[in-house]
Write a protein that holds these residues in place. Sequence first.
Motif, short mmCIF file in Angstrom:
data_model
loop_
_atom_site.label_atom_id
_atom_site.label_comp_id
_atom_site.label_asym_id
_atom_site.label_seq_id
_atom_site.Cartn_x
_atom_site.Cartn_y
_atom_site.Cartn_z
N ILE A 165 0.88 -1.14 -0.30
CA ILE A 165 0.09 -0.67 0.41
C ILE A 165 0.82 0.96 0.37
CG2 ILE A 165 -1.54 1.29 1.34
CD1 ILE A 165 -2.82 -1.58 2.36
N THR A 166 2.43 1.07 0.70
CA THR A 166 2.55 2.29 0.63
C THR A 166 3.34 2.09 -0.39
OG1 THR A 166 2.83 1.52 3.40
CG2 THR A 166 4.71 3.14 1.47
N VAL A 167 3.94 1.44 -0.95
CA VAL A 167 4.87 1.59 -2.07
C VAL A 167 3.75 1.98 -3.52
CG1 VAL A 167 5.77 0.35 -4.33
CG2 VAL A 167 6.51 0.18 -1.95
N LYS A 168 2.57 1.17 -3.35
CA LYS A 168 1.76 1.93 -4.55
C LYS A 168 1.60 2.83 -4.29
CE LYS A 168 -2.84 1.00 -5.79
NZ LYS A 168 -2.96 0.61 -7.40
N LYS A 169 1.22 4.21 -3.46
CA LYS A 169 0.25 5.35 -2.48
C LYS A 169 1.92 6.56 -2.89
CE LYS A 169 -3.04 5.25 0.66
NZ LYS A 169 -3.67 5.29 1.55
N ALA A 170 3.19 5.71 -3.02
CA ALA A 170 4.24 6.39 -3.28
C ALA A 170 4.95 6.91 -4.59
CB ALA A 170 5.33 5.94 -2.54
N MET A 171 3.89 5.55 -5.26
CA MET A 171 4.85 5.91 -6.73
C MET A 171 3.11 6.47 -7.93
SD MET A 171 6.54 2.31 -7.75
CE MET A 171 7.55 1.86 -7.66
N GLU A 172 2.22 6.12 -6.60
CA GLU A 172 1.41 7.50 -7.20
C GLU A 172 1.23 8.71 -7.56
OE1 GLU A 172 -2.53 3.74 -7.50
OE2 GLU A 172 -2.43 5.43 -5.82
N GLY A 173 1.96 8.97 -6.16
CA GLY A 173 2.63 10.18 -5.83
C GLY A 173 3.26 10.82 -7.14
N VAL A 174 3.65 10.45 -7.80
CA VAL A 174 4.25 11.20 -9.14
C VAL A 174 3.98 11.72 -9.59
CG1 VAL A 174 6.59 10.80 -10.48
CG2 VAL A 174 5.95 9.80 -8.31
N ARG A 217 6.46 12.01 -20.71
CA ARG A 217 6.77 12.89 -20.87
C ARG A 217 6.28 13.77 -19.99
NH1 ARG A 217 4.75 15.57 -26.85
NH2 ARG A 217 5.33 14.04 -27.99
N ARG A 218 5.91 13.19 -18.94
CA ARG A 218 6.23 13.79 -17.16
C ARG A 218 6.85 13.22 -16.79
NH1 ARG A 218 0.32 14.87 -15.59
NH2 ARG A 218 1.42 16.22 -14.10
N THR A 219 7.11 11.56 -16.33
CA THR A 219 8.40 11.47 -15.24
C THR A 219 9.01 10.72 -16.34
OG1 THR A 219 8.36 10.88 -13.56
CG2 THR A 219 6.60 9.89 -14.97
N ASN A 220 9.70 9.89 -15.06
CA ASN A 220 10.48 8.93 -15.97
C ASN A 220 10.89 7.71 -14.77
OD1 ASN A 220 13.08 9.27 -14.26
ND2 ASN A 220 13.43 10.96 -16.03
N ALA A 221 11.26 6.05 -15.48
CA ALA A 221 11.67 5.55 -14.15
C ALA A 221 12.81 5.54 -12.83
CB ALA A 221 12.65 3.99 -15.03
N ALA A 222 13.01 6.79 -12.90
CA ALA A 222 14.56 6.73 -12.08
C ALA A 222 13.08 7.50 -10.85
CB ALA A 222 15.13 7.71 -12.80
N ALA A 223 12.26 8.84 -11.23
CA ALA A 223 11.76 9.27 -10.52
C ALA A 223 10.49 8.43 -9.61
CB ALA A 223 10.90 10.49 -11.71
N ILE A 224 10.40 7.29 -10.25
CA ILE A 224 9.42 6.28 -9.70
C ILE A 224 9.66 5.55 -8.65
CG2 ILE A 224 7.55 4.61 -10.50
CD1 ILE A 224 6.98 6.21 -12.83
N ALA A 225 11.12 5.55 -9.25
CA ALA A 225 11.63 4.43 -8.11
C ALA A 225 12.09 5.58 -6.69
CB ALA A 225 12.90 3.97 -8.55
N ALA A 226 12.49 6.08 -7.21
CA ALA A 226 13.29 7.24 -6.75
C ALA A 226 12.01 7.61 -4.75
CB ALA A 226 13.60 8.93 -6.34
N ALA A 227 10.25 7.34 -5.62
CA ALA A 227 9.42 8.19 -5.13
C ALA A 227 9.65 6.33 -4.04
CB ALA A 227 8.29 8.96 -5.45
N SER A 228 9.81 5.47 -4.13
CA SER A 228 9.60 4.41 -3.50
C SER A 228 10.25 3.98 -2.71
CB SER A 228 9.17 3.57 -3.98
OG SER A 228 9.44 1.61 -3.73
N THR A 229 11.52 4.66 -2.59
CA THR A 229 13.08 4.22 -2.22
C THR A 229 13.03 5.43 -1.42
OG1 THR A 229 14.44 3.71 -3.90
CG2 THR A 229 15.26 5.11 -2.28
N ASN A 230 12.91 6.80 -1.22
CA ASN A 230 12.18 7.51 0.11
C ASN A 230 10.70 7.16 1.14
OD1 ASN A 230 13.79 9.31 -1.41
ND2 ASN A 230 12.99 10.82 -3.10
N ALA A 231 10.29 6.05 0.51
CA ALA A 231 8.93 6.01 1.35
C ALA A 231 9.48 4.72 1.62
CB ALA A 231 7.85 5.55 0.76
#
Length: 101
Positions: A47-56, A78-92
Amino acid sequence: MAVLAMAGGGVAYAVSGTAQDRPAATATAQKQTTFAIENMTCATCPITVKKAMEGVAGVTAVTVDFAAKTARATYNPRRTNAAAIAAASTNAGYPARAIQN
């Protein structure tokens, strides 16, 4: 399309139709990336991973597989990339790395 006759022998064409008949603006194709997720140890971790990634911004969908320790994100490249999505999960607290594009 209708053809209209004009005085003097000229011909004018009237264009009709719906938006479906006209070419659509170029839509940006969605991209999907699968991520390996670390530290998922309980049923609430996804749930935490999903919310973090969906927040990007630009992420449109996320599915998390607890058993496989993976997440799959669908996003607008055009709005984001895999690195930003991975960072959101990592930061969580759940380090993520892209394993498939």
